[in-house]
Scaffold this motif. Structure first.
Motif, PDB file in Angstrom:
ATOM      1  N   VAL A 290       0.843  -1.196   0.000  1.00 45.67           N
ATOM      2  CA  VAL A 290       0.000   0.000   0.000  1.00 45.67           C
ATOM      3  C   VAL A 290       0.878   1.246   0.000  1.00 45.67           C
ATOM      4  CG1 VAL A 290      -1.804   1.271   1.237  1.00 45.67           C
ATOM      5  CG2 VAL A 290      -1.768  -1.232   1.325  1.00 45.67           C
ATOM      6  N   ILE A 291       0.524   2.206  -0.821  1.00 41.39           N
ATOM      7  CA  ILE A 291       1.159   3.524  -0.780  1.00 41.39           C
ATOM      8  C   ILE A 291       0.076   4.538  -0.423  1.00 41.39           C
ATOM      9  CG2 ILE A 291       0.870   4.128  -3.222  1.00 41.39           C
ATOM     10  CD1 ILE A 291       4.150   4.682  -1.435  1.00 41.39           C
ATOM     11  N   VAL A 292       0.339   5.358   0.604  1.00 41.69           N
ATOM     12  CA  VAL A 292      -0.607   6.389   1.038  1.00 41.69           C
ATOM     13  C   VAL A 292      -0.034   7.716   0.562  1.00 41.69           C
ATOM     14  CG1 VAL A 292      -1.927   7.324   2.956  1.00 41.69           C
ATOM     15  CG2 VAL A 292      -1.053   4.983   3.071  1.00 41.69           C
ATOM     16  N   ALA A 293      -0.764   8.436  -0.265  1.00 40.21           N
ATOM     17  CA  ALA A 293      -0.147   9.545  -0.985  1.00 40.21           C
ATOM     18  C   ALA A 293      -1.093  10.714  -1.188  1.00 40.21           C
ATOM     19  CB  ALA A 293       0.332   9.051  -2.354  1.00 40.21           C
ATOM     20  N   THR A 294      -0.489  11.870  -1.411  1.00 41.67           N
ATOM     21  CA  THR A 294      -1.247  13.002  -1.934  1.00 41.67           C
ATOM     22  C   THR A 294      -1.328  12.818  -3.445  1.00 41.67           C
ATOM     23  OG1 THR A 294       0.764  14.311  -2.194  1.00 41.67           O
ATOM     24  CG2 THR A 294      -0.416  14.528  -0.109  1.00 41.67           C
ATOM     25  N   ILE A 295      -2.015  13.737  -4.106  1.00 43.75           N
ATOM     26  CA  ILE A 295      -2.174  13.581  -5.554  1.00 43.75           C
ATOM     27  C   ILE A 295      -0.859  13.770  -6.288  1.00 43.75           C
ATOM     28  CG2 ILE A 295      -4.608  14.217  -5.581  1.00 43.75           C
ATOM     29  CD1 ILE A 295      -3.735  17.006  -6.550  1.00 43.75           C
ATOM     30  N   ALA A 296       0.221  14.130  -5.558  1.00 43.97           N
ATOM     31  CA  ALA A 296       1.540  14.236  -6.190  1.00 43.97           C
ATOM     32  C   ALA A 296       1.996  12.888  -6.730  1.00 43.97           C
ATOM     33  CB  ALA A 296       2.563  14.752  -5.171  1.00 43.97           C
ATOM     34  N   PHE A 297       1.383  11.807  -6.249  1.00 47.02           N
ATOM     35  CA  PHE A 297       1.816  10.466  -6.653  1.00 47.02           C
ATOM     36  C   PHE A 297       0.911   9.893  -7.735  1.00 47.02           C
ATOM     37  CE2 PHE A 297       1.506   5.846  -6.364  1.00 47.02           C
ATOM     38  CZ  PHE A 297       2.837   5.488  -6.424  1.00 47.02           C
ATOM     39  N   GLY A 298       1.514   9.314  -8.739  1.00 50.17           N
ATOM     40  CA  GLY A 298       0.725   8.456  -9.608  1.00 50.17           C
ATOM     41  C   GLY A 298       0.653   8.784 -11.064  1.00 50.17           C
ATOM     42  N   MET A 299       0.843  10.051 -11.467  1.00 49.74           N
ATOM     43  CA  MET A 299       0.668  10.358 -12.885  1.00 49.74           C
ATOM     44  C   MET A 299       1.616   9.521 -13.732  1.00 49.74           C
ATOM     45  SD  MET A 299       1.187  13.863 -15.058  1.00 49.74           S
ATOM     46  CE  MET A 299      -0.365  14.654 -14.755  1.00 49.74           C
ATOM     47  N   GLY A 300       1.051   8.705 -14.596  1.00 50.08           N
ATOM     48  CA  GLY A 300       1.876   7.914 -15.498  1.00 50.08           C
ATOM     49  C   GLY A 300       2.535   6.707 -14.871  1.00 50.08           C
ATOM     50  N   ILE A 301       2.243   6.412 -13.604  1.00 49.94           N
ATOM     51  CA  ILE A 301       2.839   5.236 -12.972  1.00 49.94           C
ATOM     52  C   ILE A 301       2.149   4.004 -13.544  1.00 49.94           C
ATOM     53  CG2 ILE A 301       3.275   4.044 -10.804  1.00 49.94           C
ATOM     54  CD1 ILE A 301       4.805   6.681 -11.214  1.00 49.94           C
ATOM     55  N   ASP A 302       2.869   3.261 -14.337  1.00 55.25           N
ATOM     56  CA  ASP A 302       2.266   2.168 -15.105  1.00 55.25           C
ATOM     57  C   ASP A 302       2.371   0.843 -14.361  1.00 55.25           C
ATOM     58  OD1 ASP A 302       1.032   0.875 -17.141  1.00 55.25           O
ATOM     59  OD2 ASP A 302       2.794   0.724 -18.416  1.00 55.25           O
ATOM     60  N   LYS A 303       1.890   0.816 -13.133  1.00 52.08           N
ATOM     61  CA  LYS A 303       1.881  -0.428 -12.363  1.00 52.08           C
ATOM     62  C   LYS A 303       0.550  -1.108 -12.638  1.00 52.08           C
ATOM     63  CE  LYS A 303       2.107  -2.116  -7.553  1.00 52.08           C
ATOM     64  NZ  LYS A 303       3.107  -3.183  -7.668  1.00 52.08           N
ATOM     65  N   SER A 304       0.591  -2.169 -13.425  1.00 48.74           N
ATOM     66  CA  SER A 304      -0.645  -2.723 -13.971  1.00 48.74           C
ATOM     67  C   SER A 304      -1.455  -3.531 -12.963  1.00 48.74           C
ATOM     68  CB  SER A 304      -0.314  -3.609 -15.177  1.00 48.74           C
ATOM     69  OG  SER A 304       0.543  -4.669 -14.791  1.00 48.74           O
ATOM     70  N   ASN A 305      -0.832  -3.940 -11.835  1.00 42.41           N
ATOM     71  CA  ASN A 305      -1.545  -4.825 -10.917  1.00 42.41           C
ATOM     72  C   ASN A 305      -2.042  -4.112  -9.662  1.00 42.41           C
ATOM     73  OD1 ASN A 305       1.048  -4.461  -9.901  1.00 42.41           O
ATOM     74  ND2 ASN A 305       1.132  -6.485  -8.953  1.00 42.41           N
ATOM     75  N   VAL A 306      -2.291  -2.805  -9.746  1.00 40.52           N
ATOM     76  CA  VAL A 306      -2.969  -2.105  -8.651  1.00 40.52           C
ATOM     77  C   VAL A 306      -4.424  -2.554  -8.657  1.00 40.52           C
ATOM     78  CG1 VAL A 306      -3.695   0.137  -7.751  1.00 40.52           C
ATOM     79  CG2 VAL A 306      -1.422  -0.118  -8.762  1.00 40.52           C
ATOM     80  N   ARG A 307      -4.854  -3.169  -7.574  1.00 38.40           N
ATOM     81  CA  ARG A 307      -6.195  -3.764  -7.556  1.00 38.40           C
ATOM     82  C   ARG A 307      -7.235  -2.832  -6.936  1.00 38.40           C
ATOM     83  NH1 ARG A 307      -4.909  -6.617 -10.805  1.00 38.40           N
ATOM     84  NH2 ARG A 307      -6.748  -5.590 -11.608  1.00 38.40           N
ATOM     85  N   TRP A 308      -6.787  -1.796  -6.236  1.00 30.87           N
ATOM     86  CA  TRP A 308      -7.770  -0.878  -5.654  1.00 30.87           C
ATOM     87  C   TRP A 308      -7.154   0.502  -5.437  1.00 30.87           C
ATOM     88  CZ3 TRP A 308      -6.022   0.833  -0.944  1.00 30.87           C
ATOM     89  CH2 TRP A 308      -5.171  -0.012  -0.211  1.00 30.87           C
ATOM     90  N   VAL A 309      -8.020   1.506  -5.490  1.00 29.63           N
ATOM     91  CA  VAL A 309      -7.651   2.883  -5.173  1.00 29.63           C
ATOM     92  C   VAL A 309      -8.703   3.421  -4.221  1.00 29.63           C
ATOM     93  CG1 VAL A 309      -7.487   5.239  -6.068  1.00 29.63           C
ATOM     94  CG2 VAL A 309      -6.394   3.370  -7.301  1.00 29.63           C
TER      95      VAL A 309
END
Length: 753
Positions: A290-309
């Motif tokens: 789990v990564i707990v983040a502000t919206i600074a995290f994630g743009m273009g992060i191509d981790k295909s197996n994220v199962r939930w947000v």
């Protein structure tokens, strides 16, 4: 040159590149048309949801075109991930940004000048820096790809001022096609992309924004941490992201998850670049669940197996929410988007989006926040609301959101909707929500009287309802796609085509009052418990155990190579491996997502793991040295590099699913009929029959190849020589025979009958 002039050989080369480098047999919907437009030299705008395959749309044309594709990308992490993935697929790519040393940058620029490089990723700042545009005039640039193109619009949710200067590309390179790509762009942002980039008659491809695999859920904001722990406890192996409003909340939530034994980290702008990079890398490498983040995290992060947000707090607009939930389920399998909502979040966010910004921007931010609030409070299908926001109509309720599973009571609201639509039409569609409600309720304030709206036929037509009721109903009409808000025209309500149908009496409207989701009744809880028990039981199946074994192997390889696990293979590819259990080169190359480069790099290791997982029949010692003479290895171009004793033993028999296919074939069914009967793909059936034939079983070969076909293939092979591969044979015969037929002919030749 128009898209229509893209040559047939270029399109054929594009399809071949897709299989060779990416391991896929077919393009996804719309990708082929987009690639044809780009190869034809057409300026192109691509609006496609996260996970829809935007990158392939410019990467494939870059591979098959002469020269270098220059990709403008906003984040270092995004560039790094895409370049790593391209290299893993055997494509020559690089990036230049602040993390690259001067000597590395010099090597990269030389590779670009020599034509060795196919894709060069740069930030907009680097592209516009002194001397870089001049350098590009010496490079054979095939195309420019502007990724995350929504950043160009001040109406959008992620405005980057430096993007507005990219229009210089058209001035400096007037004949080179420009491709703009984004996953989130409303009507105004789409307009800005075309105008500010100075695109010349661009062809626009608007893919469906629907992500049906994502389960949309909104829950009350009470006991958020308890709900999060409960969710993770029911999904202990699934990776996820929790978005929070503040840095402090990120750290607090991550620490509480850690105290419960969950591998969690946090990410926000207050951390040093090294700290952020380390947290991101651990998440990408599956070292953090789990990564707990502000919206600074994630743009273009191509981790295909994220199962939930999850959204711990209310997002500030629908565009941002849509982009953030799009980081779940990028592999196309089931995922969940869970939003916690409370009115206190609305108040906090309202202060945040209006503080220290110009009045026009503050008004826009507040209007978009209200739309996000309406989504959270909605009493109708949430997916339809999202899609209506992006001017798309699903046409039916989705069945995969909390509202669809627990629908509220509705009533016929057609007359109320017609009153609101008629009142808007009689004002020439010039009024915003609050003034429209004042007209309907017969209010005599300055705004109504000044414009003479008290003289309209619909003035006071809804005076029997209080303001809050009308406020709810008009917002439902917005959510249902009867209106849209024209932000650039004073936030006035505009009637959509669907709204016109309602106004003319051609379409009924159901309205609902917002009701908090009730607790599931006993039967619902029982069904959920049964589903959880079934899922737990499924985790012990041979297929599930093999999938977990392959995941562990992938993690080991990824750690050794210093790349994220999904760069090796996606979860979807591993699931197909676990299901089909390929134990040969040809079978492994038939798995979606296994290209030639990836097979050469990883294929044997995964075949070995599949064989070790199985329980092949014991083979007598004397037989091990005496391979059946009439069962050859696969033909030269697809022959395994080596064959272990375990593989030889496994090849003695067909597995159960192959045996079923073979029996149906011997009963006289065609490949298509077998596929339909078994509910599997035709390609899988062909793979089963090919394996059976290679193991000495007799096929009805005449169904696939006539004697003259076999003679023609044999003559071509003799002409090309023993060193020729299937690819050479395929081209030499001008694609008259597919690879399945060529492999069958090769096996027959080696069997000598």
């Amino acid at each position: 040159m128009s898209a229509a002039t893209a040559s047939a050989p270029a399109l054929t080369a594009a399809r071949q590149a897709l299989k060779r480098y990416y391991g896929y047999d077919n393009f996804r919907p719309m990708q082929g048309d987009i690639i044809q437009s780009i190869l034809g030299g057409q300026d192109t705008v691509v609006l496609m949801p996260t996970g829809g395959g935007k990158s392939v749309c410019f990467q494939i044309p870059a591979v098959v075109s002469e020269g270098v594709c220059v990709v403008v990308s906003p984040l270092i992490a995004l560039m790094k991930d895409q370049v790593e993935a391209l290299k893993a697929n055997g494509i020559v790519a690089a990036y230049i940004n602040s993390s690259v040393s001067q000597s590395e940058a010099s090597d990269i620029t030389r590779a670009a000048l020599s034509g060795h490089l196919k894709l060069l990723y740069v930030s907009p700042e680097k592209l516009l820096s002194e001397g870089f545009l001049q350098f590009l005039t010496r490079v054979n640039v095939s195309m420019f790809a502007i990724d995350e193109a929504h950043c160009i619009s001040s109406w959008g949710h992620d405005f980057r001022p430096e993007y507005t200067q990219l229009g210089v590309l058209r001035t400096q390179f007037p004949s080179i096609p420009i491709i703009a790509l984004t996953a989130t762009a409303d009507r105004l942002t789409q307009r800005d992309i075309k105008t500010q980039l100075n695109l010349h008659e661009p062809k626009v491809f608007l893919s469906s924004f629907d992500r049906p695999n994502i389960n949309l859920v909104v829950r009350p904001g009470q006991d958020r941490l308890g709900q999060i722990l409960d969710f993770i406890g029911r999904n202990p192996n699934d990776a996820g992201i929790i978005y929070c409003l503040s840095r402090k909340t990120c750290e607090t939530v991550a620490q509480k998850l850690q105290q419960k034994g969950i591998k969690a980290g946090y990410y926000h702008a207050g951390m040093t670049p090294n700290q952020r990079g380390e947290a991101q890398e651990k998440f990408l490498q599956d070292d953090l669940q789990v990564i707990v983040a502000t919206i600074a995290f994630g743009m273009g992060i191509d981790k295909s197996n994220v199962r939930w947000v999850m959204h711990y707090n209310l997002p500030k607009n629908i565009e941002g929410y849509y982009q953030e939930i799009g980081r779940a389920g990028r592999d196309g399998t089931d995922a969940t988007a869970l939003l916690f909502y409370s009115f206190a979040d609305v108040m906090s966010m309202r202060e945040m989006v209006t503080k220290d910004v110009p009045p026009r921007q503050a008004q826009l931010n507040q209007a978009k926040l209200e739309r996000m609030q309406q989504f959270a409070e909605a009493a109708s299908c949430r997916r339809r609301i999202l899609l209506h926001y992006f001017s798309e109509d699903l046409g039916h309720d989705c069945g995969n959101c909390d509202i669809c599973r627990n629908p509220p009571i509705t009533f016929d609201g057609t007359l109320l909707a017609q009153k609101a639509l008629s009142a808007s039409a009689r004002t020439q569609q010039r009024v915003a929500i609050n003034l429209l409600i004042d007209i309907l309720r017969g209010m005599r304030n300055q705004a109504v009287l000044q414009h003479g709206y008290d003289q309209l036929k619909t003035y006071g037509a809804g005076q029997d309802l209080p303001y809050l009721d009308w406020y709810s109903y008009v917002h439902q009409m917005l959510n249902d796609g009867l209106f849209y808000i024209a932000y650039e025209e004073g936030y006035s309500l505009k009637i959509t085509e669907r709204g016109q149908q309602v106004l003319k009496g051609q379409l009924p409207v159901s309205l609902k009052k917002f009701q908090p989701a009730e607790k599931a009744d006993k039967s619902t809880r029982a069904s959920k418990k049964a589903a959880a028990e079934a899922a737990a039981a499924g985790a012990g199946t041979p297929e599930a155990r093999l999938f977990e074994r392959l995941r562990q192997l992938r993690k080991h390889i990824a750690d050794e190579q210093g790349v994220p696990p999904y760069v090796v293979f996606t979860d979807t590819t591993l699931q197909e491996m676990a299901r089909e259990q390929p134990t040969s080169r040809v079978a492994m190359l038939s798995v979606s997502g296994v290209g030639m480069k990836k097979f050469e790099t990883y294929g044997e290791a995964f075949i070995e793991a599949i064989l070790q997982h199985g329980t092949p029949r014991a083979v007598p010692a004397e037989d091990e040295a005496d391979e059946q003479p009439n069962v050859p290895p696969f033909s030269d171009d697809f022959a395994p590099a080596s064959r272990t004793t375990a593989q030889k033993a496994a090849d003695r028999d067909l597995n159960d699913t192959e045996e079923q296919t073979f029996k149906l074939h011997r009963q006289g069914l065609s490949v298509e009929e077998i596929a339909q009967h078994r509910g599997l793909a035709v390609g899988t059936m062909r793979q089963h029959l090919e394996r059976a034939y290679s193991k000495g079983r007799d096929l009805r070969l005449e169904e696939f190849l006539s004697d003259s076909d076999l003679a023609a293939i044999a003559a071509a092979r003799a002409q090309l020589g023993a060193e020729a591969g299937l690819r050479d044979l395929f081209d030499h015969l001008r694609e008259k025979y597919d690879y399945f037929q060529l492999r069958l002919a090769s096996i027959r030749a080696q069997r000598g009958r």
